[in-house]
Design an enzyme around this catalytic site. Structure first.
Site, PDB file in Angstrom:
ATOM      1  CE1 TYR A  30       6.942   5.554 -31.927  1.00 45.50           C
ATOM      2  CE2 TYR A  30       6.017   4.917 -34.047  1.00 45.50           C
ATOM      3  CZ  TYR A  30       6.837   4.647 -32.966  1.00 45.50           C
ATOM      4  OH  TYR A  30       7.538   3.477 -32.924  1.00 45.50           O
ATOM      5  CE  LYS A  67       3.777   5.056  -0.337  1.00 44.02           C
ATOM      6  NZ  LYS A  67       3.782   4.844   1.108  1.00 44.02           N
TER       7      LYS A  67
END
Length: 762
Positions: free
Chosen positions: A40, A95
């Site tokens: 970060y 899925k």
């Protein structure tokens, strides 16, 4: 299983231990402050600036290139209809799970709360910069056609509505092969398509792309034959309207060569089949109940070539053969779209793969002597490990040749190797094991069925058709626990201490006494032992009242091994039993031996353990590549502990030169192929991926396998007993329900293998 039990099991599966089926995990180090400052602020600014200079750098510095969005608005979810976006989320997560386990593609599932086509398209376009591809799912027709068309036109990443194209691609490959077997030409055959939804329209369009003639196609919807004189047809239905003056499925089937079913169950009758042309091709793909029952169809016509959407019949048209691998190929060349050329390439790749020799691993999974191209094998099996190395390259090449690939592949051999490596974190072997057991279930004694977890495992084994459980233990306790978990099946319950088993106990005792009377066993002591569950269970297998047994959940290992050795004994030619554990690791399946029995084996013992382990490895369809582990490398130590491993290897090289085995080796050299190749290029293991480790003693093997299991959360199957006369397998103390289920499957497969060997001997 009762409907209520199945409902509860499904809900618990999705809710526990963590809600949902997918999660996000870090791919970079994050332990130190330095790591976090790179992940970060301030370090993250650097890739941001690079992407700002050139947006294509987003593929270099972020996960975009391997990230697909599975997007739905919940308007056509499975067979449930329009149930809304939130209710569709479990399906979209599922899925995502399939994308990951079959092709190592990461997924965010996104459920959009709108049925407005423009609003849906705008939403997807606005979030598209996050993703490398878009998989549209469970969107009702006709809106699905417009949504996909516009997104393909307006986005520069691959977009595919799998409900349309998945079935089309898989069934087209099957159709091409079925036509070849029936010696018919696609441009000449008469095709009946029952159904006019997104999948049916897409299938028919793709068949036309391969040569089917529109004038030879009849399509039906819920109102009957779609004729060109019908009013209010959608543009998609009008595309396939026939000029023939027929109204019903019965009329359409007359002299038809091909039936494609994407509609309703049980609408095709035997009479309809009999009216079709010779060598008819019938794809009854309504699921779970087909347009005509499989057995009824093949009993009606012996010249039929039949496919369904079900896994329990030959020729399953399963979308998982397509979408993971199509997106894999598209992502890997950074395709801007999935076009017709790419879909047709996938069809051809699947069609060709079905004609090639099938790996033994696949034959074993489906309990086949040898799967070969023919009426019952026109499409590859979902468990075929070659799919990931065959379909994505075909799709990638088509993308490059059709000009939609931004990052062409140059080294195809390297690319195919990288695809195979992606399977390392997959648990396909476990699924194959369970699938193989189901092909020929055996009678398995659960010797501690009055333990809740053991009984839960027996319930799963029964309901999934993995084995025929025999429940051994206190009958009253078992019945109480069965009621608690709603296990209401009529399965045998045997209580060795009950009066109703007196005759059998006496019979078993006499058999045991006859075998052991010259080892100090009296008839009285034999009768007493038969009251003990493990002795009783072992005798059930010995006399043929059961095919296999599993035990050890609540007792320490040595106390359970003893009765097995006394009653069952070792196989012919075996002087020492041993165990191996199958560990599902990130690098793929690994066999570790001996994890439970031999404390300090000799050199010859180690060689025999390696030999038995290689036979177990082959039982799973895996070619064993065995490293004999030590703290030294190829004679670097003269300590007797290292020397015995060296002697074992020398014996194996001389007695079994065909074995791929070497050592002694330190574990890091065994598992790091580059280190081994660089430092010890002479080794028989150089350039190979080791999948079997034989340890010098029980300390090393047991500690290693339990470290892997606990620290890396590697799934373990075992310990698998080797060298016993009958299928007997002993659980680790406190094994989990899943581990018990897997061991039951091992017991069944073990029994299957022994049965095959006996049949060959006869």
């Amino acid at each position: 299983m009762s409907k209520q039990s199945k409902r509860r099991e499904a809900l618990v599966y999705h809710a526990k231990p963590t809600p949902g089926k997918i999660k996000v995990v870090p791919t970079k180090k994050y332990a130190s402050q330095r790591d976090l400052s790179l992940a970060y602020s301030p370090g993250v600014a650097e890739p941001c600036l690079e992407i700002a200079k050139d947006v294509e750098n987003v593929y270099k510095y972020t996960a975009k290139g391997n990230l697909v969005a599975v997007i739905s608005n919940g308007t056509a979810v499975l067979g449930l209809g329009n149930i809304g976006p939130e209710a569709s989320k479990p399906v979209m997560e599922g899925k995502g799970l399939l994308f990951k386990i079959f092709a190592d593609i990461d997924v965010f599932d996104i459920e959009v709360n709108t049925e407005d086509v423009d609003a849906f398209i705008e939403t997807v376009k606005n979030i598209a910069p996050t993703f490398g591809g878009i998989n549209l799912e469970d969107i009702k027709a006709p809106e699905a056609f417009e949504i996909e068309r516009r997104l393909k036109e307006e986005l520069d990443i691959p977009v595919m509505h799998d409900d349309q194209h998945g079935t089309a691609i898989i069934s087209a490959a099957a159709l091409i092969n079925a036509l070849e077997i029936s010696e018919k030409k696609i441009e000449e055959v008469k095709i009946v398509v029952s159904g006019a939804g997104a999948a049916a329209i897409s299938c028919t369009r793709l068949y036309q792309a391969f040569g089917a003639k529109r004038e030879n196609i009849v399509m039906l919807d819920s109102k009957g034959v779609i004729r060109d004189d019908r009013d209010n047809l959608t543009s998609q239905k009008a595309e396939f309207a026939t000029h023939r003056k027929i109204d019903t499925l019965t009329e359409a089937m007359q002299d038809a060569d091909v039936f494609i079913g994407l509609s309703q169950p049980n609408i095709v009758t035997p009479e309809m089949l009999l009216s079709m042309a010779t060598n008819p091709i019938v794809f009854a793909m309504a699921n779970p109940v087909a347009e005509i029952n499989y057995q009824l169809a093949i009993d009606t016509r012996d010249d039929i070539i039949m496919a369904t959407g079900r896994s329990d019949h030959p020729n399953q048209v399963n979308n998982v053969l397509g979408f993971p691998f199509i997106f894999r190929g598209a992502l890997d060349v950074r395709a801007t779209k999935i076009n017709e050329a790419m879909k047709m390439a996938a069809v051809k790749a699947l069609s060709k793969l079905a004609k090639e020799p099938v790996p033994e691993q696949v034959n074993i999974a489906y309990s086949e002597t040898r799967l070969t191209f023919g009426k019952d094998y026109i499409i590859p099996k979902p468990f075929d490990p070659r799919l990931i190395a065959v379909v994505p390259p075909a799709v990638a090449k088509a993308a490059m040749e059709s000009g939609v690939a931004k990052e062409p592949i140059e080294d195809w051999a390297r690319y195919e190797n990288s695809l195979l490596e992606r399977l390392g974190s997959d648990n396909k072997l476990v699924r194959m094991l369970l699938g193989r057991a189901k092909t020929n279930p055996k009678r398995v004694v659960f010797a501690e069925a009055d333990q809740l977890d053991v009984l839960k495992a027996a319930q799963i084994v029964y309901e999934e058709g993995i084995a025929h459980p025999i429940l051994l233990g206190r009958k009253e306790t078992i019945l109480e626990l069965m009621a608690e978990i709603e296990f209401d099946a009529d399965v045998p319950i045997v209580d060795p201490k009950s009066d109703e088993e007196t005759d059998r106990k006496n019979r078993y005792a006499k058999v045991y006494w006859e075998k052991r009377k010259r080892q100090g066993v009296t008839i009285y002591s034999a009768e007493k032992k038969m009251r003990e569950r493990n002795y009783f269970a072992a005798m059930m297998v010995n006399v043929g009242d059961a095919d296999a047994l599993i035990t050890g959940y609540s007792r320490n290992y040595p106390s359970v091994v003893k009765p097995m050795l006394e009653l069952i004994g070792m196989a012919d030619g075996v002087s020492r039993v041993a165990t191996t554990n199958l560990m599902m690791t990130e690098r793929g399946p690994m066999f570790l031996s001996d994890t439970s029995i031999n404390i300090d084996p000799t050199a010859i013992d180690l060689a025999k353990i390696a030999r038995m382990t290689s036979q177990v490895t082959k039982m799973f369809g895996i070619e064993p590549v065995t490293a004999m582990i030590s703290y030294s490398n190829f004679g670097s130590s003269e300590n007797p502990r290292a020397e015995k491993v060296k002697e074992a290897v020398a014996y194996l090289h001389k007695a079994y030169p065909e074995m791929i085995v070497d050592g002694e080796l330190q574990t890091d050299f065994a598992l790091n192929a580059k280190m081994l190749q660089d430092i010890f290029p002479f080794s028989k293991l150089a350039g190979r991926k080791v999948n079997t480790l034989v340890f010098p003693n029980l300390d090393a093997a047991n500690i290693t396998y339990k470290l892997l299991k606990e620290l890396n959360k590697s799934e373990s199957i075992g310990p698998i007993m080797m060298g016993m006369c009958k299928p007997v397998h002993i659980l680790q103390l406190g094994a989990s329900v899943d581990e018990i289920v897997n061991m039951a499957a091992i017991s069944v497969v073990d029994a299957q293998e022994r049965e095959k060997r006996q049949e060959k001997e006869l």
